[in-house]
Design a protein around this motif. Structure first.
Motif, mmCIF file in Angstrom:
data_model
loop_
_atom_site.group_PDB
_atom_site.id
_atom_site.type_symbol
_atom_site.label_atom_id
_atom_site.label_comp_id
_atom_site.label_asym_id
_atom_site.label_seq_id
_atom_site.Cartn_x
_atom_site.Cartn_y
_atom_site.Cartn_z
ATOM 1 N N GLY A 1 -9.932 1.607 -4.836
ATOM 2 C CA GLY A 1 -10.176 3.003 -4.533
ATOM 3 C C GLY A 1 -9.202 3.881 -5.283
ATOM 4 N N PRO A 2 -9.345 5.184 -5.109
ATOM 5 C CA PRO A 2 -10.119 5.900 -4.079
ATOM 6 C C PRO A 2 -11.547 6.267 -4.491
ATOM 7 C CG PRO A 2 -8.770 7.450 -5.277
ATOM 8 C CD PRO A 2 -8.506 6.097 -5.898
ATOM 9 N N TYR A 3 -12.026 5.669 -5.583
ATOM 10 C CA TYR A 3 -13.322 6.084 -6.150
ATOM 11 C C TYR A 3 -14.460 5.261 -5.526
ATOM 12 C CZ TYR A 3 -9.629 7.402 -9.417
ATOM 13 O OH TYR A 3 -8.456 7.877 -9.974
ATOM 14 N N TYR B 1 -9.502 10.276 1.603
ATOM 15 C CA TYR B 1 -8.999 10.178 0.233
ATOM 16 C C TYR B 1 -10.075 9.824 -0.786
ATOM 17 C CZ TYR B 1 -4.522 9.993 2.702
ATOM 18 O OH TYR B 1 -3.445 10.262 3.511
ATOM 19 N N LEU B 2 -11.300 9.605 -0.350
ATOM 20 C CA LEU B 2 -12.354 9.177 -1.272
ATOM 21 C C LEU B 2 -12.776 10.329 -2.176
ATOM 22 C CD1 LEU B 2 -14.579 7.017 1.113
ATOM 23 C CD2 LEU B 2 -12.628 6.314 -0.280
ATOM 24 N N ARG B 3 -13.019 9.998 -3.449
ATOM 25 C CA ARG B 3 -13.424 11.023 -4.403
ATOM 26 C C ARG B 3 -14.087 10.367 -5.613
ATOM 27 N NH1 ARG B 3 -7.897 10.460 -4.290
ATOM 28 N NH2 ARG B 3 -6.765 10.098 -6.249
ATOM 29 N N ASP B 4 -14.693 11.199 -6.464
ATOM 30 C CA ASP B 4 -15.329 10.697 -7.673
ATOM 31 C C ASP B 4 -14.278 10.197 -8.655
ATOM 32 O OD1 ASP B 4 -17.924 11.261 -6.840
ATOM 33 O OD2 ASP B 4 -17.908 13.280 -7.706
ATOM 34 N N PRO B 5 -14.634 9.213 -9.470
ATOM 35 C CA PRO B 5 -13.687 8.696 -10.474
ATOM 36 C C PRO B 5 -13.240 9.795 -11.439
ATOM 37 C CG PRO B 5 -15.544 7.205 -10.222
ATOM 38 C CD PRO B 5 -15.885 8.436 -9.447
ATOM 39 N N PRO C 1 -3.876 9.388 -2.075
ATOM 40 C CA PRO C 1 -3.746 10.555 -2.943
ATOM 41 C C PRO C 1 -3.200 10.131 -4.312
ATOM 42 C CG PRO C 1 -2.694 10.924 -0.801
ATOM 43 C CD PRO C 1 -3.012 9.466 -0.889
ATOM 44 N N PHE C 2 -3.504 10.911 -5.338
ATOM 45 C CA PHE C 2 -3.080 10.554 -6.687
ATOM 46 C C PHE C 2 -1.552 10.465 -6.792
ATOM 47 C CE2 PHE C 2 -2.296 11.772 -11.245
ATOM 48 C CZ PHE C 2 -2.707 10.553 -11.778
ATOM 49 N N GLU C 3 -0.848 11.273 -6.017
ATOM 50 C CA GLU C 3 0.623 11.249 -6.075
ATOM 51 C C GLU C 3 1.155 9.870 -5.685
ATOM 52 O OE1 GLU C 3 -1.233 13.539 -4.520
ATOM 53 O OE2 GLU C 3 -0.957 15.137 -6.016
ATOM 54 N N LEU C 4 0.538 9.246 -4.681
ATOM 55 C CA LEU C 4 0.971 7.909 -4.279
ATOM 56 C C LEU C 4 0.586 6.874 -5.332
ATOM 57 C CD1 LEU C 4 2.156 5.825 -2.378
ATOM 58 C CD2 LEU C 4 0.052 5.912 -1.022
ATOM 59 N N MET C 5 -0.569 7.032 -5.934
ATOM 60 C CA MET C 5 -0.972 6.111 -7.003
ATOM 61 C C MET C 5 0.026 6.171 -8.163
ATOM 62 S SD MET C 5 -5.067 6.983 -6.873
ATOM 63 C CE MET C 5 -5.669 5.686 -7.974
ATOM 64 N N ARG C 6 0.462 7.362 -8.484
ATOM 65 C CA ARG C 6 1.467 7.534 -9.554
ATOM 66 C C ARG C 6 2.796 6.892 -9.179
ATOM 67 N NH1 ARG C 6 2.069 11.243 -13.546
ATOM 68 N NH2 ARG C 6 4.214 11.453 -12.801
ATOM 69 N N SER C 7 3.278 7.209 -7.981
ATOM 70 C CA SER C 7 4.600 6.711 -7.577
ATOM 71 C C SER C 7 4.599 5.198 -7.428
ATOM 72 C CB SER C 7 5.067 7.390 -6.288
ATOM 73 O OG SER C 7 4.207 7.066 -5.199
ATOM 74 N N ALA C 8 3.482 4.625 -6.954
ATOM 75 C CA ALA C 8 3.395 3.171 -6.821
ATOM 76 C C ALA C 8 3.397 2.512 -8.197
ATOM 77 C CB ALA C 8 2.131 2.785 -6.051
ATOM 78 N N THR C 9 2.672 3.084 -9.127
ATOM 79 C CA THR C 9 2.649 2.541 -10.486
ATOM 80 C C THR C 9 4.050 2.536 -11.082
ATOM 81 O OG1 THR C 9 0.384 3.355 -10.782
ATOM 82 C CG2 THR C 9 1.601 2.766 -12.770
ATOM 83 N N THR D 1 0.792 -1.231 0.000
ATOM 84 C CA THR D 1 0.000 0.000 0.000
ATOM 85 C C THR D 1 0.821 1.276 0.000
ATOM 86 O OG1 THR D 1 -0.187 -0.003 2.410
ATOM 87 C CG2 THR D 1 -1.891 -1.180 1.180
ATOM 88 N N THR D 2 2.124 1.184 0.252
ATOM 89 C CA THR D 2 2.959 2.387 0.295
ATOM 90 C C THR D 2 3.725 2.618 -1.004
ATOM 91 O OG1 THR D 2 4.732 1.094 1.327
ATOM 92 C CG2 THR D 2 3.243 2.314 2.801
ATOM 93 N N GLY D 3 3.629 1.664 -1.940
ATOM 94 C CA GLY D 3 4.271 1.855 -3.228
ATOM 95 C C GLY D 3 5.774 1.688 -3.212
ATOM 96 N N GLU D 4 6.303 0.941 -2.243
ATOM 97 C CA GLU D 4 7.755 0.734 -2.159
ATOM 98 C C GLU D 4 8.117 -0.622 -2.758
ATOM 99 O OE1 GLU D 4 9.308 1.939 1.888
ATOM 100 O OE2 GLU D 4 7.147 2.148 2.208
ATOM 101 N N ALA D 5 9.037 -0.604 -3.722
ATOM 102 C CA ALA D 5 9.366 -1.818 -4.465
ATOM 103 C C ALA D 5 9.939 -2.912 -3.564
ATOM 104 C CB ALA D 5 10.345 -1.490 -5.587
ATOM 105 N N ASP D 6 10.813 -2.560 -2.638
ATOM 106 C CA ASP D 6 11.410 -3.572 -1.762
ATOM 107 C C ASP D 6 10.356 -4.236 -0.887
ATOM 108 O OD1 ASP D 6 13.876 -3.029 -2.825
ATOM 109 O OD2 ASP D 6 14.556 -1.783 -1.156
ATOM 110 N N GLU D 7 9.424 -3.431 -0.374
ATOM 111 C CA GLU D 7 8.322 -3.976 0.420
ATOM 112 C C GLU D 7 7.481 -4.937 -0.416
ATOM 113 O OE1 GLU D 7 6.629 -3.056 3.815
ATOM 114 O OE2 GLU D 7 8.789 -3.240 4.044
ATOM 115 N N ALA D 8 7.189 -4.532 -1.641
ATOM 116 C CA ALA D 8 6.354 -5.354 -2.520
ATOM 117 C C ALA D 8 7.022 -6.685 -2.834
ATOM 118 C CB ALA D 8 6.054 -4.596 -3.811
ATOM 119 N N ARG D 9 8.312 -6.638 -3.069
ATOM 120 C CA ARG D 9 9.043 -7.871 -3.376
ATOM 121 C C ARG D 9 8.977 -8.851 -2.200
ATOM 122 N NH1 ARG D 9 12.688 -8.856 -7.366
ATOM 123 N NH2 ARG D 9 12.902 -6.648 -7.882
#
Length: 369
Positions: free
Chosen positions: A118-120, A133-137, A91-99, A61-69
Protein backbone atom coordinates in the motif's frame (compact mmCIF):
# COMPACT_ATOMS: atom_id res chain seq x y z
CA UNK A 1 38.45 -23.40 6.75
CA UNK A 2 35.86 -25.81 5.36
CA UNK A 3 32.72 -26.54 7.40
CA UNK A 4 30.61 -29.62 6.62
CA UNK A 5 26.93 -29.88 7.49
CA UNK A 6 25.54 -33.38 7.02
CA UNK A 7 22.08 -34.89 7.02
CA UNK A 8 19.06 -35.15 4.74
CA UNK A 9 20.02 -32.31 2.41
CA UNK A 10 17.16 -30.69 0.48
CA UNK A 11 18.32 -29.27 -2.85
CA UNK A 12 16.37 -27.76 -5.77
CA UNK A 13 16.64 -31.17 -7.44
CA UNK A 14 15.30 -33.17 -4.49
CA UNK A 15 16.50 -34.74 -1.25
CA UNK A 16 19.97 -36.22 -0.78
CA UNK A 17 19.23 -38.65 2.04
CA UNK A 18 22.88 -39.06 2.95
CA UNK A 19 24.15 -35.63 2.08
CA UNK A 20 26.73 -33.02 2.93
CA UNK A 21 26.92 -29.26 2.38
CA UNK A 22 30.49 -27.90 2.36
CA UNK A 23 31.00 -24.26 3.25
CA UNK A 24 34.06 -22.07 3.01
CA UNK A 25 33.70 -18.55 4.34
CA UNK A 26 30.29 -17.21 3.36
CA UNK A 27 29.79 -19.52 0.37
CA UNK A 28 28.63 -23.04 -0.36
CA UNK A 29 31.51 -24.83 -2.07
CA UNK A 30 29.96 -28.27 -2.59
CA UNK A 31 26.74 -30.24 -2.14
CA UNK A 32 27.17 -33.99 -2.45
CA UNK A 33 26.31 -37.43 -1.17
CA UNK A 34 28.06 -38.43 2.04
CA UNK A 35 27.52 -42.20 2.50
CA UNK A 36 28.74 -42.28 6.10
CA UNK A 37 25.75 -40.17 7.27
CA UNK A 38 23.07 -42.12 9.12
CA UNK A 39 19.68 -40.63 10.02
CA UNK A 40 20.85 -37.04 10.20
CA UNK A 41 18.72 -33.93 10.61
CA UNK A 42 17.01 -32.20 7.72
CA UNK A 43 19.19 -29.51 6.11
CA UNK A 44 17.25 -26.86 4.18
CA UNK A 45 18.18 -23.52 2.65
CA UNK A 46 17.65 -20.53 4.92
CA UNK A 47 14.10 -19.25 4.64
CA UNK A 48 13.29 -16.14 2.59
CA UNK A 49 10.25 -14.19 3.80
CA UNK A 50 9.23 -11.61 1.22
CA UNK A 51 6.27 -10.34 3.26
CA UNK A 52 6.44 -9.73 7.00
CA UNK A 53 5.41 -6.77 9.14
CA UNK A 54 7.23 -7.73 12.35
CA UNK A 55 7.58 -10.30 15.11
CA UNK A 56 8.80 -10.92 18.63
CA UNK A 57 6.96 -7.82 19.84
CA UNK A 58 8.65 -5.59 17.27
CA UNK A 59 7.31 -4.04 14.07
CA UNK A 60 8.52 -2.84 10.69
CA UNK A 61 5.45 -0.67 10.15
CA UNK A 62 6.57 2.39 12.14
CA UNK A 63 9.86 2.88 10.30
CA UNK A 64 12.05 2.65 13.41
CA UNK A 65 15.48 1.12 12.82
CA UNK A 66 15.85 -0.41 16.29
CA UNK A 67 12.44 -2.07 16.01
CA UNK A 68 13.32 -3.42 12.57
CA UNK A 69 16.60 -4.86 13.78
CA UNK A 70 14.88 -6.71 16.62
CA UNK A 71 12.08 -8.02 14.39
CA UNK A 72 14.64 -9.35 11.89
CA UNK A 73 16.58 -11.01 14.73
CA UNK A 74 13.40 -12.71 15.96
CA UNK A 75 12.68 -14.20 12.54
CA UNK A 76 16.32 -15.21 12.08
CA UNK A 77 15.99 -17.45 15.13
CA UNK A 78 13.13 -19.19 13.33
CA UNK A 79 15.27 -19.85 10.24
CA UNK A 80 14.51 -16.76 8.16
CA UNK A 81 17.91 -15.67 6.90
CA UNK A 82 16.54 -13.17 4.37
CA UNK A 83 13.49 -10.93 4.67
CA UNK A 84 11.82 -7.79 3.43
CA UNK A 85 10.52 -5.26 5.92
CA UNK A 86 6.87 -4.82 4.97
CA UNK A 87 5.03 -1.63 5.82
CA UNK A 88 1.28 -1.12 5.64
CA UNK A 89 -0.66 1.77 4.11
CA UNK A 90 0.75 4.96 5.56
CA UNK A 91 1.07 8.69 4.92
CA UNK A 92 3.86 9.54 2.47
CA UNK A 93 5.88 11.16 5.27
CA UNK A 94 6.14 7.81 7.06
CA UNK A 95 7.04 6.03 3.82
CA UNK A 96 9.87 8.52 3.35
CA UNK A 97 11.16 8.31 6.92
CA UNK A 98 11.02 4.50 6.92
CA UNK A 99 12.96 4.33 3.66
CA UNK A 100 15.62 6.60 5.15
CA UNK A 101 15.75 4.62 8.41
CA UNK A 102 15.96 1.23 6.71
CA UNK A 103 18.52 2.11 4.05
CA UNK A 104 21.47 1.53 6.45
CA UNK A 105 19.97 -1.82 7.56
CA UNK A 106 19.68 -2.78 3.91
CA UNK A 107 23.31 -1.80 3.31
CA UNK A 108 24.33 -3.82 6.36
CA UNK A 109 22.38 -6.88 5.19
CA UNK A 110 19.97 -6.99 8.13
CA UNK A 111 17.15 -6.41 5.64
CA UNK A 112 16.98 -7.53 2.02
CA UNK A 113 14.88 -4.47 1.29
CA UNK A 114 11.61 -2.68 1.94
CA UNK A 115 8.15 -3.78 0.81
CA UNK A 116 5.39 -1.19 0.70
CA UNK A 117 2.06 -3.01 0.99
CA UNK A 118 0.00 0.00 0.00
CA UNK A 119 -1.21 2.66 0.23
CA UNK A 120 -2.27 2.27 -3.42
CA UNK A 121 -4.94 -0.33 -2.63
CA UNK A 122 -8.65 -0.95 -3.03
CA UNK A 123 -10.97 0.43 -0.36
CA UNK A 124 -13.37 -2.45 -1.09
CA UNK A 125 -10.64 -5.04 -0.38
CA UNK A 126 -8.52 -3.18 2.16
CA UNK A 127 -8.71 -5.92 4.81
CA UNK A 128 -6.66 -4.71 7.78
CA UNK A 129 -5.16 -1.80 5.85
CA UNK A 130 -6.11 1.59 7.27
CA UNK A 131 -8.76 3.04 4.90
CA UNK A 132 -7.80 6.58 5.88
CA UNK A 133 -4.51 6.26 4.01
CA UNK A 134 -5.63 4.61 0.77
CA UNK A 135 -5.07 6.58 -2.42
CA UNK A 136 -4.30 6.29 -6.12
CA UNK A 137 -0.73 5.38 -7.11
CA UNK A 138 1.65 8.30 -7.50
CA UNK A 139 4.63 7.91 -9.80
CA UNK A 140 6.10 11.03 -8.19
CA UNK A 141 5.98 9.46 -4.73
CA UNK A 142 7.39 6.18 -5.99
CA UNK A 143 10.23 7.83 -7.91
CA UNK A 144 11.20 9.77 -4.79
CA UNK A 145 11.15 6.65 -2.60
CA UNK A 146 13.22 4.66 -5.10
CA UNK A 147 15.86 7.38 -5.22
CA UNK A 148 15.82 7.82 -1.44
CA UNK A 149 16.22 4.08 -0.88
CA UNK A 150 19.32 3.61 -3.00
CA UNK A 151 18.23 0.08 -3.89
CA UNK A 152 16.43 -0.64 -0.62
CA UNK A 153 12.91 -0.39 -2.08
CA UNK A 154 12.40 -3.95 -3.30
CA UNK A 155 8.63 -4.42 -3.77
CA UNK A 156 5.39 -2.41 -3.86
CA UNK A 157 1.89 -3.90 -3.68
CA UNK A 158 -0.90 -2.05 -5.48
CA UNK A 159 -4.42 -2.55 -6.85
CA UNK A 160 -4.34 -2.47 -10.65
CA UNK A 161 -7.83 -0.97 -10.98
CA UNK A 162 -6.81 2.30 -9.31
CA UNK A 163 -6.09 5.30 -11.54
CA UNK A 164 -2.44 5.43 -12.49
CA UNK A 165 -1.70 1.85 -11.45
CA UNK A 166 -0.32 0.65 -14.78
CA UNK A 167 1.98 3.67 -15.04
CA UNK A 168 3.18 2.88 -11.51
CA UNK A 169 3.86 -0.75 -12.44
CA UNK A 170 5.93 0.34 -15.43
CA UNK A 171 7.89 2.84 -13.33
CA UNK A 172 8.61 0.26 -10.63
CA UNK A 173 9.73 -2.50 -12.96
CA UNK A 174 11.76 -0.04 -14.99
CA UNK A 175 13.78 0.65 -11.82
CA UNK A 176 14.15 -3.01 -10.90
CA UNK A 177 11.47 -2.90 -8.19
CA UNK A 178 8.96 -5.76 -7.98
CA UNK A 179 5.36 -4.74 -8.65
CA UNK A 180 2.86 -6.90 -6.78
CA UNK A 181 -0.91 -7.15 -7.17
CA UNK A 182 -2.91 -7.25 -3.96
CA UNK A 183 -5.79 -5.84 -1.91
CA UNK A 184 -7.66 -5.52 -5.16
CA UNK A 185 -11.18 -5.63 -6.55
CA UNK A 186 -9.80 -5.80 -10.10
CA UNK A 187 -11.44 -7.78 -12.85
CA UNK A 188 -9.67 -10.61 -14.65
CA UNK A 189 -8.82 -8.29 -17.56
CA UNK A 190 -7.55 -5.47 -15.30
CA UNK A 191 -5.30 -7.95 -13.53
CA UNK A 192 -3.98 -9.33 -16.80
CA UNK A 193 -3.19 -5.77 -17.89
CA UNK A 194 -1.09 -5.28 -14.75
CA UNK A 195 0.78 -8.52 -15.43
CA UNK A 196 1.37 -7.43 -19.03
CA UNK A 197 2.76 -4.14 -17.68
CA UNK A 198 5.25 -6.05 -15.52
CA UNK A 199 3.59 -7.10 -12.25
CA UNK A 200 5.20 -10.36 -11.13
CA UNK A 201 3.93 -11.16 -7.61
CA UNK A 202 0.49 -11.88 -6.16
CA UNK A 203 0.31 -10.51 -2.62
CA UNK A 204 -1.18 -13.21 -0.32
CA UNK A 205 -3.24 -14.80 -3.07
CA UNK A 206 -6.99 -15.04 -2.29
CA UNK A 207 -6.78 -12.76 0.76
CA UNK A 208 -7.78 -9.17 0.10
CA UNK A 209 -8.99 -10.05 -3.41
CA UNK A 210 -12.25 -10.25 -5.30
CA UNK A 211 -13.37 -13.90 -5.00
CA UNK A 212 -13.35 -16.28 -7.97
CA UNK A 213 -16.61 -16.39 -9.94
CA UNK A 214 -17.32 -18.51 -12.99
CA UNK A 215 -18.50 -15.50 -15.04
CA UNK A 216 -15.84 -13.09 -13.73
CA UNK A 217 -12.70 -15.03 -12.74
CA UNK A 218 -11.19 -11.95 -11.09
CA UNK A 219 -7.59 -11.51 -10.00
CA UNK A 220 -7.03 -14.95 -8.45
CA UNK A 221 -7.42 -16.88 -11.69
CA UNK A 222 -5.50 -14.28 -13.71
CA UNK A 223 -2.57 -14.43 -11.28
CA UNK A 224 -2.56 -18.21 -10.87
CA UNK A 225 -2.62 -18.57 -14.65
CA UNK A 226 0.21 -16.13 -15.37
CA UNK A 227 3.47 -18.07 -15.96
CA UNK A 228 5.68 -15.22 -14.72
CA UNK A 229 3.78 -14.44 -11.47
CA UNK A 230 4.88 -15.80 -8.09
CA UNK A 231 1.90 -16.32 -5.79
CA UNK A 232 2.32 -15.65 -2.07
CA UNK A 233 0.46 -18.06 0.23
CA UNK A 234 -0.06 -17.75 3.99
CA UNK A 235 0.11 -21.32 5.34
CA UNK A 236 -1.38 -20.86 8.79
CA UNK A 237 -4.76 -22.58 8.47
CA UNK A 238 -6.47 -19.21 9.02
CA UNK A 239 -5.83 -17.25 5.83
CA UNK A 240 -6.36 -20.34 3.67
CA UNK A 241 -8.09 -23.68 4.10
CA UNK A 242 -5.50 -26.44 3.74
CA UNK A 243 -7.35 -27.73 0.68
CA UNK A 244 -7.01 -24.33 -0.99
CA UNK A 245 -3.34 -24.12 0.02
CA UNK A 246 -2.66 -27.50 -1.58
CA UNK A 247 -4.71 -26.60 -4.66
CA UNK A 248 -2.90 -23.29 -5.21
CA UNK A 249 0.51 -24.84 -4.64
CA UNK A 250 -0.25 -27.63 -7.11
CA UNK A 251 -1.68 -25.23 -9.69
CA UNK A 252 1.19 -22.74 -9.56
CA UNK A 253 3.83 -25.38 -8.83
CA UNK A 254 6.65 -24.90 -6.32
CA UNK A 255 8.48 -22.69 -8.81
CA UNK A 256 5.64 -20.11 -8.62
CA UNK A 257 4.30 -20.56 -5.08
CA UNK A 258 5.99 -18.74 -2.19
CA UNK A 259 5.14 -19.19 1.46
CA UNK A 260 5.11 -15.98 3.47
CA UNK A 261 4.30 -15.18 7.09
CA UNK A 262 2.53 -11.80 6.73
CA UNK A 263 3.49 -11.73 10.42
CA UNK A 264 2.88 -8.75 12.68
CA UNK A 265 4.55 -7.81 15.95
CA UNK A 266 2.50 -10.41 17.85
CA UNK A 267 4.33 -13.34 16.22
CA UNK A 268 6.03 -15.26 19.02
CA UNK A 269 4.18 -13.25 21.66
CA UNK A 270 1.24 -13.94 23.99
CA UNK A 271 -2.38 -13.24 23.06
CA UNK A 272 -3.46 -9.69 23.78
CA UNK A 273 -3.85 -6.21 22.31
CA UNK A 274 -1.51 -4.96 19.58
CA UNK A 275 -1.35 -2.26 16.91
CA UNK A 276 -0.99 -2.36 13.13
CA UNK A 277 -0.89 0.75 10.96
CA UNK A 278 -2.57 2.88 13.60
CA UNK A 279 -5.35 0.35 14.19
CA UNK A 280 -6.08 -1.79 17.23
CA UNK A 281 -5.54 -5.54 16.80
CA UNK A 282 -6.71 -8.30 19.13
CA UNK A 283 -4.81 -11.59 19.13
CA UNK A 284 -6.77 -14.56 20.49
CA UNK A 285 -5.63 -18.17 20.18
CA UNK A 286 -2.78 -16.92 18.02
CA UNK A 287 -5.11 -15.31 15.43
CA UNK A 288 -4.75 -11.55 14.82
CA UNK A 289 -7.90 -9.60 13.96
CA UNK A 290 -8.81 -5.92 13.80
CA UNK A 291 -10.69 -4.86 16.91
CA UNK A 292 -13.10 -2.71 14.85
CA UNK A 293 -14.47 -5.33 12.46
CA UNK A 294 -12.72 -8.67 13.01
CA UNK A 295 -10.80 -8.59 9.72
CA UNK A 296 -7.69 -10.79 9.68
CA UNK A 297 -4.78 -8.51 10.56
CA UNK A 298 -1.67 -10.29 9.36
CA UNK A 299 -0.57 -13.37 11.26
CA UNK A 300 1.49 -14.64 14.17
CA UNK A 301 3.27 -17.08 11.87
CA UNK A 302 6.97 -17.85 11.54
CA UNK A 303 8.50 -19.43 8.45
CA UNK A 304 9.38 -22.69 10.22
CA UNK A 305 5.75 -23.00 11.32
CA UNK A 306 4.61 -22.24 7.75
CA UNK A 307 6.87 -25.03 6.48
CA UNK A 308 5.47 -27.50 9.02
CA UNK A 309 1.91 -26.52 8.12
CA UNK A 310 2.53 -26.92 4.39
CA UNK A 311 4.09 -30.36 4.82
CA UNK A 312 1.20 -31.42 7.07
CA UNK A 313 -1.18 -30.25 4.32
CA UNK A 314 0.42 -32.75 1.94
CA UNK A 315 3.11 -30.71 0.21
CA UNK A 316 6.32 -32.71 -0.26
CA UNK A 317 9.26 -31.37 1.71
CA UNK A 318 11.40 -30.75 -1.38
CA UNK A 319 8.58 -28.63 -2.86
CA UNK A 320 7.97 -26.89 0.45
CA UNK A 321 11.68 -26.03 0.69
CA UNK A 322 11.48 -24.34 -2.69
CA UNK A 323 8.38 -22.46 -1.54
CA UNK A 324 10.05 -21.11 1.62
CA UNK A 325 13.41 -20.24 0.07
CA UNK A 326 14.21 -20.73 -3.61
CA UNK A 327 11.05 -19.28 -5.14
CA UNK A 328 10.75 -16.18 -2.92
CA UNK A 329 14.46 -15.46 -3.40
CA UNK A 330 13.99 -15.49 -7.16
CA UNK A 331 10.79 -13.45 -6.91
CA UNK A 332 12.60 -10.55 -5.26
CA UNK A 333 15.64 -10.74 -7.51
CA UNK A 334 18.04 -12.57 -5.21
CA UNK A 335 17.94 -16.05 -6.74
CA UNK A 336 21.48 -15.74 -8.09
CA UNK A 337 22.83 -15.09 -4.58
CA UNK A 338 20.84 -17.18 -2.11
CA UNK A 339 17.77 -19.31 -1.54
CA UNK A 340 19.08 -22.80 -2.33
CA UNK A 341 21.70 -25.30 -1.21
CA UNK A 342 23.78 -24.91 -4.33
CA UNK A 343 27.48 -24.39 -5.02
CA UNK A 344 28.41 -20.71 -5.20
CA UNK A 345 25.41 -19.35 -3.30
CA UNK A 346 25.55 -17.73 0.12
CA UNK A 347 25.75 -20.30 2.89
CA UNK A 348 22.33 -19.78 4.47
CA UNK A 349 20.83 -22.94 5.90
CA UNK A 350 18.47 -24.26 8.53
CA UNK A 351 18.95 -27.57 10.36
CA UNK A 352 15.63 -29.13 11.40
CA UNK A 353 14.76 -32.20 13.44
CA UNK A 354 12.38 -34.88 12.19
CA UNK A 355 9.40 -32.82 13.38
CA UNK A 356 10.77 -29.87 11.35
CA UNK A 357 11.61 -27.82 14.41
CA UNK A 358 14.64 -25.54 14.13
CA UNK A 359 17.85 -26.99 15.60
CA UNK A 360 20.44 -24.56 14.21
CA UNK A 361 20.56 -21.65 11.78
CA UNK A 362 23.48 -20.56 9.62
CA UNK A 363 23.61 -17.24 7.81
CA UNK A 364 26.45 -16.35 5.44
CA UNK A 365 28.54 -19.21 6.79
CA UNK A 366 28.17 -18.28 10.47
CA UNK A 367 26.10 -20.25 12.96
CA UNK A 368 23.54 -18.33 15.00
CA UNK A 369 24.05 -19.32 18.63
Amino acid sequence: MTVRVTGKVVTPNGVIRQGCVEINGERITAVAEYPSVRDGHWVLPGFVDMHTHGGGGHTFTTGEADEAREAAAFHLRHGTTTLLASLVSSPFELMRSATTAYRPLFAEGVLAGVHFEGPYLSAARCGAQNPDYLRDPSTEELAELIELGGGAVRMVTLAPERDGALEAVKLLTGHGVVAAVGHTDATYDQTRAAVAAGASVATHLFNGMRPVHHREPGPVVALLDAPNVVCELVADGVHLHDGMLAFAAATAGPERAALITDAMAAAGMPDGEYELGGQSVTVADGVARLARDGAIAGSTLTMDAALRHAVAAGIQIADAARMVATTPARAIGLGDRLGALQTGLRADLVVLDDDLNVVRVMRAGAWLD
